[in-house]
Design a protein around this motif. Sequence first.
Motif, PDB file in Angstrom:
ATOM      1  N   ALA A   1      14.567  -3.000 -20.264  1.00 55.25           N
ATOM      2  CA  ALA A   1      14.442  -1.927 -21.250  1.00 55.25           C
ATOM      3  C   ALA A   1      13.233  -2.188 -22.145  1.00 55.25           C
ATOM      4  CB  ALA A   1      15.722  -1.864 -22.075  1.00 55.25           C
ATOM      5  N   PRO A   2      12.770  -1.150 -22.869  1.00 56.42           N
ATOM      6  CA  PRO A   2      11.681  -1.366 -23.823  1.00 56.42           C
ATOM      7  C   PRO A   2      12.092  -2.406 -24.863  1.00 56.42           C
ATOM      8  CG  PRO A   2      12.673   0.817 -24.102  1.00 56.42           C
ATOM      9  CD  PRO A   2      13.194   0.255 -22.835  1.00 56.42           C
ATOM     10  N   ASP A   3      11.099  -3.178 -25.347  1.00 51.79           N
ATOM     11  CA  ASP A   3      11.437  -4.321 -26.198  1.00 51.79           C
ATOM     12  C   ASP A   3      10.551  -4.421 -27.433  1.00 51.79           C
ATOM     13  OD1 ASP A   3       9.100  -4.902 -24.982  1.00 51.79           O
ATOM     14  OD2 ASP A   3       9.715  -6.797 -24.092  1.00 51.79           O
ATOM     15  N   ALA A   4       9.802  -3.357 -27.754  1.00 51.34           N
ATOM     16  CA  ALA A   4       8.848  -3.455 -28.867  1.00 51.34           C
ATOM     17  C   ALA A   4       9.375  -2.787 -30.127  1.00 51.34           C
ATOM     18  CB  ALA A   4       7.508  -2.857 -28.460  1.00 51.34           C
ATOM     19  N   GLY A   5      10.680  -2.570 -30.221  1.00 51.85           N
ATOM     20  CA  GLY A   5      11.243  -1.896 -31.383  1.00 51.85           C
ATOM     21  C   GLY A   5      11.165  -0.389 -31.189  1.00 51.85           C
ATOM     22  N   TRP A   6      12.017   0.358 -31.936  1.00 52.96           N
ATOM     23  CA  TRP A   6      11.998   1.822 -31.722  1.00 52.96           C
ATOM     24  C   TRP A   6      10.685   2.408 -32.214  1.00 52.96           C
ATOM     25  CZ3 TRP A   6      12.304   6.539 -34.560  1.00 52.96           C
ATOM     26  CH2 TRP A   6      12.241   6.411 -35.940  1.00 52.96           C
ATOM     27  N   THR A   7       9.960   1.641 -33.080  1.00 49.96           N
ATOM     28  CA  THR A   7       8.662   2.092 -33.566  1.00 49.96           C
ATOM     29  C   THR A   7       7.542   1.757 -32.599  1.00 49.96           C
ATOM     30  OG1 THR A   7       8.579   0.022 -34.762  1.00 49.96           O
ATOM     31  CG2 THR A   7       9.263   1.936 -35.998  1.00 49.96           C
ATOM     32  N   SER A   8       7.808   0.862 -31.654  1.00 44.56           N
ATOM     33  CA  SER A   8       6.853   0.525 -30.596  1.00 44.56           C
ATOM     34  C   SER A   8       5.449   0.245 -31.113  1.00 44.56           C
ATOM     35  CB  SER A   8       6.782   1.666 -29.567  1.00 44.56           C
ATOM     36  OG  SER A   8       7.404   1.245 -28.392  1.00 44.56           O
ATOM     37  N   TYR A   9       5.340  -0.569 -32.139  1.00 50.35           N
ATOM     38  CA  TYR A   9       4.032  -0.872 -32.714  1.00 50.35           C
ATOM     39  C   TYR A   9       3.128  -1.526 -31.676  1.00 50.35           C
ATOM     40  CZ  TYR A   9       4.850   0.126 -37.686  1.00 50.35           C
ATOM     41  OH  TYR A   9       5.071   0.739 -38.899  1.00 50.35           O
ATOM     42  N   THR A  10       1.901  -1.019 -31.594  1.00 46.90           N
ATOM     43  CA  THR A  10       0.892  -1.679 -30.782  1.00 46.90           C
ATOM     44  C   THR A  10       0.343  -2.840 -31.623  1.00 46.90           C
ATOM     45  OG1 THR A  10      -0.773  -0.197 -31.672  1.00 46.90           O
ATOM     46  CG2 THR A  10       0.237   0.434 -29.582  1.00 46.90           C
ATOM     47  N   PRO A  11      -0.197  -3.925 -31.058  1.00 45.98           N
ATOM     48  CA  PRO A  11      -0.382  -4.205 -29.634  1.00 45.98           C
ATOM     49  C   PRO A  11       0.866  -4.724 -28.916  1.00 45.98           C
ATOM     50  CG  PRO A  11      -1.851  -5.535 -31.053  1.00 45.98           C
ATOM     51  CD  PRO A  11      -0.828  -4.930 -31.924  1.00 45.98           C
ATOM     52  N   LEU A  12       1.980  -4.968 -29.648  1.00 47.81           N
ATOM     53  CA  LEU A  12       3.156  -5.521 -28.969  1.00 47.81           C
ATOM     54  C   LEU A  12       3.615  -4.615 -27.833  1.00 47.81           C
ATOM     55  CD1 LEU A  12       5.186  -7.872 -29.041  1.00 47.81           C
ATOM     56  CD2 LEU A  12       6.646  -6.476 -30.480  1.00 47.81           C
ATOM     57  N   SER A  13       3.422  -3.297 -27.979  1.00 48.49           N
ATOM     58  CA  SER A  13       3.893  -2.371 -26.958  1.00 48.49           C
ATOM     59  C   SER A  13       2.838  -2.090 -25.892  1.00 48.49           C
ATOM     60  CB  SER A  13       4.313  -1.060 -27.626  1.00 48.49           C
ATOM     61  OG  SER A  13       3.220  -0.507 -28.324  1.00 48.49           O
ATOM     62  N   THR A  14       1.657  -2.697 -25.999  1.00 50.24           N
ATOM     63  CA  THR A  14       0.659  -2.468 -24.948  1.00 50.24           C
ATOM     64  C   THR A  14       0.999  -3.309 -23.729  1.00 50.24           C
ATOM     65  OG1 THR A  14      -0.744  -4.237 -25.778  1.00 50.24           O
ATOM     66  CG2 THR A  14      -1.182  -2.041 -26.617  1.00 50.24           C
ATOM     67  N   SER A  15       0.358  -2.996 -22.615  1.00 49.45           N
ATOM     68  CA  SER A  15       0.746  -3.683 -21.371  1.00 49.45           C
ATOM     69  C   SER A  15       0.395  -5.168 -21.423  1.00 49.45           C
ATOM     70  CB  SER A  15       0.085  -3.001 -20.175  1.00 49.45           C
ATOM     71  OG  SER A  15      -1.255  -2.713 -20.451  1.00 49.45           O
TER      72      SER A  15
ATOM     73  N   ASP B   1      -2.947   4.476 -22.324  1.00 47.94           N
ATOM     74  CA  ASP B   1      -3.318   3.072 -22.484  1.00 47.94           C
ATOM     75  C   ASP B   1      -2.614   2.201 -21.464  1.00 47.94           C
ATOM     76  OD1 ASP B   1      -5.039   3.437 -24.566  1.00 47.94           O
ATOM     77  OD2 ASP B   1      -4.013   2.083 -25.948  1.00 47.94           O
ATOM     78  N   ARG B   2      -1.314   2.432 -21.321  1.00 43.85           N
ATOM     79  CA  ARG B   2      -0.514   1.527 -20.493  1.00 43.85           C
ATOM     80  C   ARG B   2      -0.682   1.793 -19.008  1.00 43.85           C
ATOM     81  NH1 ARG B   2       3.599  -1.567 -22.407  1.00 43.85           N
ATOM     82  NH2 ARG B   2       4.536  -1.306 -20.349  1.00 43.85           N
ATOM     83  N   ILE B   3      -0.741   3.077 -18.624  1.00 43.46           N
ATOM     84  CA  ILE B   3      -0.717   3.369 -17.190  1.00 43.46           C
ATOM     85  C   ILE B   3      -2.110   3.609 -16.638  1.00 43.46           C
ATOM     86  CG2 ILE B   3       0.186   4.940 -15.430  1.00 43.46           C
ATOM     87  CD1 ILE B   3       2.637   5.271 -17.168  1.00 43.46           C
ATOM     88  N   LEU B   4      -2.968   4.272 -17.416  1.00 41.37           N
ATOM     89  CA  LEU B   4      -4.295   4.595 -16.882  1.00 41.37           C
ATOM     90  C   LEU B   4      -5.384   3.684 -17.439  1.00 41.37           C
ATOM     91  CD1 LEU B   4      -4.039   8.480 -17.052  1.00 41.37           C
ATOM     92  CD2 LEU B   4      -3.528   6.990 -15.120  1.00 41.37           C
ATOM     93  N   GLY B   5      -5.007   2.696 -18.265  1.00 40.40           N
ATOM     94  CA  GLY B   5      -5.993   1.746 -18.766  1.00 40.40           C
ATOM     95  C   GLY B   5      -6.928   2.305 -19.821  1.00 40.40           C
TER      96      GLY B   5
ATOM     97  N   ASN C   1      -8.020   3.043 -23.915  1.00 46.41           N
ATOM     98  CA  ASN C   1      -8.201   2.038 -24.966  1.00 46.41           C
ATOM     99  C   ASN C   1      -7.952   2.560 -26.370  1.00 46.41           C
ATOM    100  OD1 ASN C   1      -9.134   0.001 -23.129  1.00 46.41           O
ATOM    101  ND2 ASN C   1     -10.987   1.238 -22.951  1.00 46.41           N
ATOM    102  N   PHE C   2      -7.010   3.485 -26.515  1.00 50.64           N
ATOM    103  CA  PHE C   2      -6.790   4.033 -27.855  1.00 50.64           C
ATOM    104  C   PHE C   2      -6.324   2.971 -28.837  1.00 50.64           C
ATOM    105  CE2 PHE C   2      -6.239   7.653 -24.993  1.00 50.64           C
ATOM    106  CZ  PHE C   2      -7.192   8.504 -25.528  1.00 50.64           C
ATOM    107  N   PHE C   3      -5.507   2.058 -28.356  1.00 53.71           N
ATOM    108  CA  PHE C   3      -4.938   1.053 -29.259  1.00 53.71           C
ATOM    109  C   PHE C   3      -5.352  -0.362 -28.877  1.00 53.71           C
ATOM    110  CE2 PHE C   3      -1.824   4.593 -28.829  1.00 53.71           C
ATOM    111  CZ  PHE C   3      -2.114   5.196 -30.040  1.00 53.71           C
ATOM    112  N   GLU C   4      -6.260  -0.515 -27.900  1.00 56.88           N
ATOM    113  CA  GLU C   4      -6.693  -1.846 -27.473  1.00 56.88           C
ATOM    114  C   GLU C   4      -7.804  -2.325 -28.392  1.00 56.88           C
ATOM    115  OE1 GLU C   4      -5.745  -4.001 -25.285  1.00 56.88           O
ATOM    116  OE2 GLU C   4      -4.214  -2.840 -24.213  1.00 56.88           O
ATOM    117  N   VAL C   5      -7.517  -3.371 -29.167  1.00 51.75           N
ATOM    118  CA  VAL C   5      -8.493  -3.852 -30.145  1.00 51.75           C
ATOM    119  C   VAL C   5      -9.787  -4.295 -29.471  1.00 51.75           C
ATOM    120  CG1 VAL C   5      -8.861  -5.430 -32.039  1.00 51.75           C
ATOM    121  CG2 VAL C   5      -6.556  -4.674 -31.471  1.00 51.75           C
ATOM    122  N   GLY C   6      -9.662  -5.040 -28.370  1.00 55.38           N
ATOM    123  CA  GLY C   6     -10.824  -5.591 -27.697  1.00 55.38           C
ATOM    124  C   GLY C   6     -11.796  -4.513 -27.248  1.00 55.38           C
ATOM    125  N   ALA C   7     -11.276  -3.312 -26.992  1.00 59.50           N
ATOM    126  CA  ALA C   7     -12.133  -2.238 -26.496  1.00 59.50           C
ATOM    127  C   ALA C   7     -12.407  -1.198 -27.581  1.00 59.50           C
ATOM    128  CB  ALA C   7     -11.492  -1.580 -25.288  1.00 59.50           C
TER     129      ALA C   7
END
Lengths: 348, 638
Positions: free
Chosen positions: B143-157, B234-238, B240-246
């Motif tokens: 199951a999802p594990d990043a909290g119901w708020t799904s804060y990024t980057p914890l929720s990123t792939s 971000d997660r499926i198609l790669g 970078n909306f929430f990816e800090v490095g990019a």
Amino acid sequence: MMKTWQAGKRLLPLTATLGLILAGCGREDLSVLRPQGPAAESSFDLMKLAITIMIVVLLIVFSIAAYVLIRFRRKPGQREIPEQVEGNFKLEVLWTVIPLILVVVLAVPTVKAVFAAGNDHSDDKNAIKVKVTGHQYWWEFEYTDYGVKTAQDLVIPAGKDIAFELSTADVLHSFWVPSLAGKMDTNPDGTINRFSFSAPNEGVYRGKCAELCGPSHGFMEFKVKSVSDAEFEQWLASMKSPAVLPEDPELAKKFRSACLTCHAVGDQGVAMGPNLTGLGSRESVAGILLNDDTGVDGAPILDNLKTWLHDPQSVKPGNRMPDPKKDLGLTDEEIDGIAEYLAGYTLD
Amino acid sequence: MAQTAQSLNHARPPEAGHSVKRHTGLMDWITTVDHKKIAILYLWAGGLFFGIGGLEAILIRIQLIKPMNTFLDAQTFNELITMHGTTMIFLGVMPVIFALMNAVIPLQIGARDVAFPFLNALGFWTFLFGGLLLNLSWIMGGAPDAGWTSYTPLSTSTYSATHGVDFYTIGLQIAGLGTLIGGINFLATIITMRAPGMSYMRMPMFAWTTFITSAIILFAFPAITVGLVLLTFDRILGANFFEVGAGGNPVLWQHIFWIFGHPEVYILILPAFGIISEVIPTFARKRLFGYSSMVFATILIAFLGFMVWAHHMFTTGLGPVANALFSVSTMLIAVPTGIKIFNWLFTMWGGQVRFTTPNLFAVGFIPTFTMGGVTGVMLASAPADFQFHDTYFVVAHFHYVIVGGLVLGLFAGLHYWWPKMFGRMLDEGLGKWTFWTFIIGFHMTFFVQHFLGLMGMQRRVFTYLPNQQFDLLNLISTIGAGLMGVGMLFFLTNIFLTSRKPADAADDPWEDGRTLEWTIPSPPPEYNFKQTPLVRGIDAFWKEKTAGHKGMTPSEPVGSIHMPSATILPFLMSVGIFIAGLGFMFSRDTFSSDALSFLFNNYIVTGLGLLITFGSMLMRSLFDDHGWHIEPEELEGR
């Protein structure tokens, strides 16, 4: 505006009593209700004011509710239709204006405190600058003015303002020492936060990560050690003194090849994992195994180190340290040897 | 769009319709477009998810019963808290709200159905399949594990490598479609389908709050949809909306989430305000005190609700100016909310209060919700929130408003309208047992959590060290949670026993009904009103009763009633989206079987799902369905 302040002053005795009652709650080194520094006190003062106002509101609502529910119950055989009241302009204005006044009473000191908390002391020459970096699941503290890095135990001089710069190496964390100050998130580069607190009294305070950061979020604890100026200077000096390696050359070799590829002691090793310099003087192992020779809060440091090194995953699930036995090929004896060495690596 | 009959439609010749094709059994439920049946579907589906969310809560509380407990491991715990929050908000309470809206709103405004019966069914089925998809995660790799708020980057792939968060993003997008459709439908229904004489300022309060809630849904749900689409990309198609490095920014997610998330709180609580505003006047036998100020308070809460989102982010580091502004705007919400509390109290003042089960819940709601409200004002003060934020104090606060507010309101509403929905009165004795166990358990569970937070216990921790003075309070909290569970069992027993009794509820079973739904049989016939009633004032039925009339004055002669046709298309469309979602989620996976890899990696599964959905839409567009008519002879024959 004067009137609202008058109302605020009238609440003072109640606020004071409340402070006394709440002070009984929680550990001195952990509880928000027993503030040990000006930042935490400022939050606590606002809380007391807010709680006082809210208790007054609750008392009013509860009393009216109790009165209504007792007085206006339908009695057996009551048949007549009660008067259908559309409303009452005066009453409705009353319970719009009074809450508005209460909100102003709370809002004014809130805004003041918000801007006061905005002073992060980053330009203050007398403040100690500390760069805090959150990692899954440990804390790195870098004293940029002194070129010293450490982990898990934040050593600060009592009474001095500490200017923090908070960032993260991976996911979001939140840096929180309840008895000293409110929390602040550690964000990635680009959204780095600054804030400040000080600890007037010497002592050890408990700190926690307050933002969900993975399985071991709950175990991402740390300590703040507030010490005298002299002790702080001494601590800095001994942190900078040359590294002490295990006496046994075989063990030292193993330690170099297995541990110093990620960790650092003194001037040696790599600063990827937590810095191990003077680990024997720390308050905890891995932040969560508390060092306590009396056995009340934890166990002696040597036992803690052995627990940790023999199976890090069982202590902190999801942590990034390779398993010393399975991944790094250390034997039980070598692990115990390293544990003994680290437990004995104390600072003056 | 299928339009149910209003008086104008009678000009249309009967030939426009066709003879009705009636389904029975399962097919009847899958093809229904009747708002009363859709209400029951929402209720059962919402109840199912509510039960799942409740069991998750019990597991969480068992884990926290003592320090360093090993009942659950850390990963499972994080999955449970994430799913508990997500399930309860999106799949538990919202559908039950929609159940009551569907069951009651058309009746309260004197309409024969909602404005778009087809869309109504579509909304339900997309919600159900979205919810099922989300819960499939338990058996499909985690199951999802990043909290119901799904804060990024914890929720990123990078940091959440399983498909858990994909189930969250895709599942919520599908379920969110249903909510948005439902919201639009109720807006249109309330604007266009009120009975003659029912001006806006004569609408029952529940209709008003439904109206405002629907407007909030219309503006808030697009925000979360955008956020979820970005996170999916971000997660499926790669992307970078929430990816800090990019160059992405995780704080952006927090803004998007809370721009939706805070209005969502009012989407939840306003319907409860509406329910309480119906139940209290009925059982006090008095009209709602300060009706106009109630209406304006509701509108003001909705308006302010959109400009306070950053109070969830005081510790994100927005700076003093933003923190000060959002502190003050948040505190202002206390004013319209306070107006409501006092209006309810003064509705009962001078009345004749009867303590039936629905009224017990409504009366219990007032002090409980007020407690949640005052802690909300405390949280609004940013410097104090630096301490409260992400601790058990916050957990206590939002459970006081959502459980102590909304859920008590829903129980009040369910007990109140149960006879109207099912034709059977719930047992009063069992209802009272439900109330007392639930509310005592509730306060036990959550009151102590305020202190846990203040004593330094942060939220979302899977266990805690001993000797922090947390142990006793956590034990009390867990016992309380058990008691709430017992309350739920009483409620389920009540439903079961009631369903075995004959359906003999009177039209106006509480005897003091004030609004239009109590003027028609329980349960109502499928066309609701044989003749659309004429509304002569606020509390239309009460007005007629006090004038000595038995029922409403009709606003039209008995005539042929136009009805929408049952159709399986909404169900098929939702199945299609469900398949497409699953296919998209696994489009980058390698499977052990080559055939499966081929089907998923070439988006064939996704395409198939979309084909079903768009095919159904095409069918709907190409083949006109004029519905059918119920003729006057049939009406009289009943």
